[in-house]
Design a protein around this motif. Structure first.
Motif, PDB file in Angstrom:
ATOM      1  N   ASN A  17       0.815  -1.223   0.000  1.00  0.00           N
ATOM      2  CA  ASN A  17       0.000   0.000   0.000  1.00  0.00           C
ATOM      3  C   ASN A  17       0.847   1.271   0.000  1.00  0.00           C
ATOM      4  O   ASN A  17       0.589   2.202   0.760  1.00  0.00           O
ATOM      5  CB  ASN A  17      -0.940   0.011   1.217  1.00  0.00           C
ATOM      6  N   ASN A  18       1.843   1.321  -0.856  1.00  0.00           N
ATOM      7  CA  ASN A  18       2.747   2.472  -0.919  1.00  0.00           C
ATOM      8  C   ASN A  18       2.608   3.219  -2.233  1.00  0.00           C
ATOM      9  O   ASN A  18       2.158   2.665  -3.240  1.00  0.00           O
ATOM     10  CB  ASN A  18       4.198   2.001  -0.753  1.00  0.00           C
ATOM     11  N   ASN A  49       5.031  -0.076   5.174  1.00  0.00           N
ATOM     12  CA  ASN A  49       3.707  -0.053   4.558  1.00  0.00           C
ATOM     13  C   ASN A  49       3.072   1.332   4.639  1.00  0.00           C
ATOM     14  O   ASN A  49       3.381   2.128   5.531  1.00  0.00           O
ATOM     15  CB  ASN A  49       2.777  -1.045   5.271  1.00  0.00           C
ATOM     16  N   ASN A  50       2.161   1.606   3.695  1.00  0.00           N
ATOM     17  CA  ASN A  50       1.266   2.773   3.755  1.00  0.00           C
ATOM     18  C   ASN A  50       2.025   4.102   3.751  1.00  0.00           C
ATOM     19  O   ASN A  50       1.703   5.014   4.508  1.00  0.00           O
ATOM     20  CB  ASN A  50       0.378   2.706   5.008  1.00  0.00           C
ATOM     21  N   ASN A  75       3.309   4.403   7.481  1.00  0.00           N
ATOM     22  CA  ASN A  75       2.380   5.543   7.535  1.00  0.00           C
ATOM     23  C   ASN A  75       3.089   6.893   7.501  1.00  0.00           C
ATOM     24  O   ASN A  75       2.587   7.875   8.051  1.00  0.00           O
ATOM     25  CB  ASN A  75       1.501   5.467   8.790  1.00  0.00           C
TER      26      ASN A  75
END
Length: 281
Positions: A102-103, A117-118, A132
């Protein structure tokens, strides 16, 4: 993967991903086959028919073992390593290290570290090392990775008494932002705290806010910090509350203190302006 923190309420976490995409968990001692709840809590896909937890889809029709149809890559020279899922890359010569989900990367010569992630990474020669996070790299082609960049992260915690405790990166226990060696950062931390429960003095809805800023230096894998803090606005019974920027080893810490019988939620929005010097400090 070995550094993946335990999620709150879970006694197992991901340990490794096989070349076929299956995920093995650990309880800290033994290898564990996760159930559906454990698998999906960490963002993986659970197959009820086979009882397996997967990080990606295996496809024998490609020259490499691992694919994920949900990755979208636009541009030349980009690399997504084993276990990269749901990632968007637009630019040239960017790298997403494995086991990342999810990048977004926009720019060139940027990198997302293994297991992160993220994140949203943009610019040139930016390096994302924390979940995040938002990272902007402003570098020339000859600079080193992460030499000049801005990094935005969140810390959080809930307190219920007047003891001083650590706030955590992404509110994940024992998780902190790590400053690279031979690196200097100016940090700016905006902190808000609000009471949500408790029988102590004051009332639900009491709040306080602060701005803290300073410089943190990693010299020889040891951090030092110079800091100052201003109280911005408060309301209610909050005289004992306070956040403090701190360091331990290579970890940047925010410690917080509430008050007796007051349940307080804390959130710190922290921006680091970084120079990775490339020389011994």
């Amino acid at each position: 993967m070995a550094t993946t923190p335990y999620l709150n309420g879970y006694t197992v976490k991901p340990l490794a991903v096989s070349s076929l995409g299956s995920v093995v968990f650990t309880d800290g001692t033994n290898n564990i086959i996760p159930n559906q709840q454990q698998c999906e809590a960490y963002g993986y896909t659970y197959n009820k028919t086979t009882g397996t937890c997967s990080a990606f889809t295996f496809n024998t029709n490609l020259g490499r073992n691992v694919i994920n149809e949900n990755n979208f890559i636009q541009g030349s020279g980009n690399v997504t390593e084993v276990g990269t899922n749901n990632t968007y890359v637009m630019g040239e010569k960017n790298i997403v290290r494995g086991l990342s989900r999810n990048n977004i990367i926009i720019g060139n010569n940027n990198e997302i570290s293994n297991g992160v992630n993220n994140t949203f990474v943009y610019g040139t020669l930016a390096q994302a090392t924390a979940d995040n996070s938002i990272v902007l790299g402003g570098n020339a082609p000859g600079d080193i990775l992460g030499e000049r960049q801005s990094i935005q992260v969140l810390y959080g915690i809930q307190t219920a008494d007047g003891s001083t405790v650590d706030s955590y990166l992404n509110n994940v226990e024992d998780s902190y932002f790590t400053i690279p060696n031979n690196t200097i950062c100016y940090f700016h931390a905006d902190t808000i705290a609000v009471r949500v429960a408790g029988s102590g003095e004051g009332a639900v809805g009491d709040f306080a806010s602060w701005v803290e800023r300073g410089v943190v230096v990693n010299a020889g894998e040891t951090l030092t910090v110079s800091r100052e803090r201003d109280t911005i606005k408060t309301s209610g019974s909050v005289s004992n509350w306070r956040p403090v920027a701190n360091v331990s080893g290579t970890n940047f810490r925010i410690t917080v203190r509430g008050d007796a019988d007051q349940t307080v939620e804390w959130c710190s929005n922290i921006t680091f302006t970084q120079i990775k010097t490339g020389v011994s400090l």
